[in-house]
Design an enzyme around this catalytic site. Structure first.
Site, PDB file in Angstrom:
ATOM      1  N   CYS A   1      -5.859  -3.105   6.492  1.00 25.28           N
ATOM      2  CA  CYS A   1      -4.533  -3.730   6.437  1.00 25.28           C
ATOM      3  C   CYS A   1      -3.913  -3.692   7.834  1.00 25.28           C
ATOM      4  O   CYS A   1      -3.836  -2.647   8.467  1.00 25.28           O
ATOM      5  CB  CYS A   1      -3.634  -2.994   5.441  1.00 25.28           C
ATOM      6  SG  CYS A   1      -1.978  -3.692   5.367  1.00 25.28           S
TER       7      CYS A   1
ATOM      8  N   CYS B   1      -4.467  19.545  81.967  1.00 27.18           N
ATOM      9  CA  CYS B   1      -4.866  18.176  81.642  1.00 27.18           C
ATOM     10  C   CYS B   1      -3.655  17.246  81.581  1.00 27.18           C
ATOM     11  O   CYS B   1      -3.539  16.317  82.360  1.00 27.18           O
ATOM     12  CB  CYS B   1      -5.617  18.178  80.318  1.00 27.18           C
ATOM     13  SG  CYS B   1      -5.962  16.531  79.679  1.00 27.18           S
TER      14      CYS B   1
ATOM     15  N   HIS C   1       0.843  -1.201   0.000  1.00 25.54           N
ATOM     16  CA  HIS C   1       0.000   0.000   0.000  1.00 25.54           C
ATOM     17  C   HIS C   1       0.871   1.240   0.000  1.00 25.54           C
ATOM     18  O   HIS C   1       1.726   1.393   0.866  1.00 25.54           O
ATOM     19  CB  HIS C   1      -0.908   0.006   1.234  1.00 25.54           C
ATOM     20  CG  HIS C   1      -1.840  -1.157   1.283  1.00 25.54           C
ATOM     21  ND1 HIS C   1      -1.846  -2.060   2.311  1.00 25.54           N
ATOM     22  CD2 HIS C   1      -2.768  -1.577   0.393  1.00 25.54           C
ATOM     23  CE1 HIS C   1      -2.757  -2.986   2.075  1.00 25.54           C
ATOM     24  NE2 HIS C   1      -3.326  -2.718   0.910  1.00 25.54           N
TER      25      HIS C   1
ATOM     26  N   CYS D   1       5.621  -5.425  41.511  1.00 26.83           N
ATOM     27  CA  CYS D   1       4.432  -4.584  41.324  1.00 26.83           C
ATOM     28  C   CYS D   1       4.736  -3.089  41.265  1.00 26.83           C
ATOM     29  O   CYS D   1       3.858  -2.304  40.921  1.00 26.83           O
ATOM     30  CB  CYS D   1       3.399  -4.870  42.417  1.00 26.83           C
ATOM     31  SG  CYS D   1       3.838  -4.251  44.041  1.00 26.83           S
TER      32      CYS D   1
ATOM     33  N   CYS E   1       6.106   9.953  66.672  1.00 30.11           N
ATOM     34  CA  CYS E   1       5.815   9.234  67.908  1.00 30.11           C
ATOM     35  C   CYS E   1       4.322   9.271  68.231  1.00 30.11           C
ATOM     36  O   CYS E   1       3.677  10.308  68.107  1.00 30.11           O
ATOM     37  CB  CYS E   1       6.617   9.878  69.041  1.00 30.11           C
ATOM     38  SG  CYS E   1       6.304   9.149  70.634  1.00 30.11           S
TER      39      CYS E   1
HETATM   40 ZN    ZN Z   1      -0.951  -2.124   4.016  1.00 26.65          ZN
HETATM   41 ZN    ZN Z   2       4.811  -6.066  45.081  1.00 27.68          ZN
HETATM   42 ZN    ZN Z   3      -6.228  17.082  77.459  1.00 27.16          ZN
END
Ligand code: ZN
Ligand code: ZN
Ligand code: ZN
Ligand code: ZN
Ligand code: ZN
Ligand code: ZN
Length: 510
Positions: free
Chosen positions: A188, A319, A157, A259, A309
């Site tokens: 094609c 408090c 082509h 992965c 932490c």
């Molecule tokens: Zn072709």
């Molecule tokens: Zn993995």
């Molecule tokens: Zn408190």
């Protein structure tokens, strides 16, 4: 061929590229970069791999094509399409090439057999051309054009240069296609090879995009290669044998080769994938959990977390409650064997299930594990701040007659803290999908021990270290991080053993 027309991956190396007059070997000359500098060989836990730069990837691809070509002796550009069809598995291609019907192999891979006698024969059966004239009509734009201004593939082509260029540009730029662009003729399925693309496309932007697409599909298709997932990294990890193992890129990012996620031992790739999808689907919930403020369970003042932490002390002077950031329970019993900050109470949930709807119980369970998972992830982010603080401490210690080597234990301690947090984070994904049995109880105990030791190390590095005498610090910190490492190893070994003996049961339908 003009050197500018070659498939260059590195502009600066353009002049030094090998010239070759043989167009058939386009791939060899054009896609081969400078002989690359020694690649970066690495090894973790007896797992061998290399870190490759973009140039080196092309080199590997060309080497692979050459190796096959040395045996099968067909044009390199067809070899590349065949290899891509077999996901760059040389052995598989060779096997099919010599064992089976080659014609069906070529048509399956959408290339014209290089052994076909006079491939342009087919052309004469088409109505739009006449062998006696030197012009024919381009079937796309319907203009009559000299044959010298037309191009085509082995299928026969032919279209005018402009139509080809427009077609390829649209495929590359708009559809992001590289390896899989087929002939422009309707129906094609013969694939356009790289020689044809690079001959027809002059626009530098389009050429570069095409080169990227080709290398990308080489990497994506190849079981032994993986892009480093770190943003803007561009390196590729090449392994000897495919395995679920951690790999470390030269940019410093460590990830699972199988992965591409952060290294997630002890949870398996498939469960992690499910978990991440679940968290994405429930992003509203997880964002809420990830927020850095909570109410003090005693005086209800708003507390903001500013370190890794989890032992919190209420900032309200009246408090000063000590509590756990994760479960909001009092801190004090967290070290005792009867206290379970890490264990979801399945029995309580079962009782609740009788009175409430199932979905609400499932949500409760998910919130429990998500909370702990997110919390270790958050803490891990805070540990960067800790590296800074520890660096200052190390400088201070060096001014007090300790050598550079002698103060390195502090950095090691933060490294250990981070790896423990990372392991703990993924233990909650593992636990979420786990069904209760004798082994899961041992697992939860191991998890609790590691968590407790990790929180102690965290607290020590974040707070106590500033008030201690320099001489006393070293032994204490070393003892703590060695203990953490040993607990981490015990936990991981136990989970791996369970994988080998198939002792883990999983929850269905989560
Ligand atoms: Zn072709
Ligand atoms: Zn993995
Ligand atoms: Zn408190
Ligand atoms: Zn045309
Ligand atoms: Zn990287
Ligand atoms: Zn707690």
């Amino acid at each position: 061929m003009d050197s500018e027309d070659e498939m260059n991956y590195d502009e600066e190396e353009e002049d030094s590229q090998e010239e070759d007059s043989n167009d058939e070997d386009f791939v060899d000359i054009a896609m081969e970069p400078e002989p690359s500098t020694a690649s970066d060989s690495r090894e973790t836990e007896d797992f061998q791999y290399e870190v490759l730069t973009a140039d080196k990837i092309v080199h590997v691809m060309v080497e692979c094509i050459k190796e096959v070509n040395a045996v099968v002796q067909i044009p390199a550009t067809i070899t590349r399409i065949l290899l891509n069809h077999f996901r760059w598995d040389k052995e598989k291609l060779m096997e099919r090439y010599y064992d089976g019907d080659q014609d069906s192999l070529f048509s399956e891979a959408h290339v014209v057999s290089p052994y076909r006698k006079d491939p342009r024969q087919k052309r004469s059966t088409r109505g739009s051309t006449s062998a006696s004239t030197s012009e024919s009509m381009c079937e796309i734009c319907c203009l009559v054009i000299p044959h010298t201004d037309m191009a085509g593939l082995e299928c026969g082509h032919k279209f005018c240069f402009q139509c080809w260029t427009d077609y390829l540009t649209s495929k590359i730029i708009n559809e992001g296609m590289g390896q899989t662009i087929s002939c422009a003729a309707y129906g094609c399925d013969i694939l356009v090879d790289d020689v044809t693309v690079m001959d027809l496309i002059k626009d530098a932007k389009v050429r570069l995009k095409y080169q990227h697409l080709i290398t990308n599909s080489f990497v994506e298709c190849n079981r032994l290669l993986r892009w480093c997932p770190a943003p803007d990294c561009g390196h590729v990890i090449k392994v000897k044998h495919y395995d679920v193992k951690p790999v470390r890129c030269t940019c410093g990012h460590t990830f699972c080769f199988a992965c591409g996620e952060n290294w997630h031992d002890p949870v398996k790739c498939i469960w992690l994938k499910r978990w991440i999808k679940k968290c994405d689907d429930d992003s509203e919930t997880s964002n809420w959990i990830a927020a850095n403020t909570k109410e003090c369970p005693k005086c209800h003042v708003i507390i903001e977390k500013d370190g890794g932490c989890n032992h919190m002390v209420c900032k309200n002077q009246n408090c000063k409650a000590d509590f756990c950031w994760v479960c909001l329970g009092p801190w004090e019993p967290h070290g005792s064997s009867w206290y379970n900050c890490n264990k979801f109470d399945e029995d309580e949930a079962k009782k609740a299930r009788d009175s409430q709807e199932k979905s609400r119980c499932q949500l409760q369970r998910y919130l429990f594990y998500c909370n702990r998972y997110m919390n270790h992830m958050q803490s891990l982010k805070f540990e960067n701040k800790l590296y800074q603080a520890v660096k200052l401490k190390m400088e201070e210690m060096q001014q007090h007659s300790m050598s550079w080597i002698e103060v390195q234990f502090l950095k090691v301690a933060v490294d250990v803290l981070c790896s423990c947090r990372q392991t703990l984070m993924y233990t909650y994904v593992f636990a979420f999908y786990l069904s209760k049995n004798n082994q899961s109880i041992i697992f939860e105990d191991n998890q609790k021990d590691l968590e407790h030791a990790t929180e102690q190390l965290s607290e020590y590095l974040e707070r106590d270290i500033t008030s201690e005498l320099l001489v006393d610090i070293k032994q204490k910190v070393q003892d703590k991080y060695r203990y953490c490492e040993s607990r981490r190893k015990v936990l991981l070994d136990h989970v791996h053993e369970g994988y080998e003996r198939d002792t883990w049961d999983y929850q269905d339908g989560l």
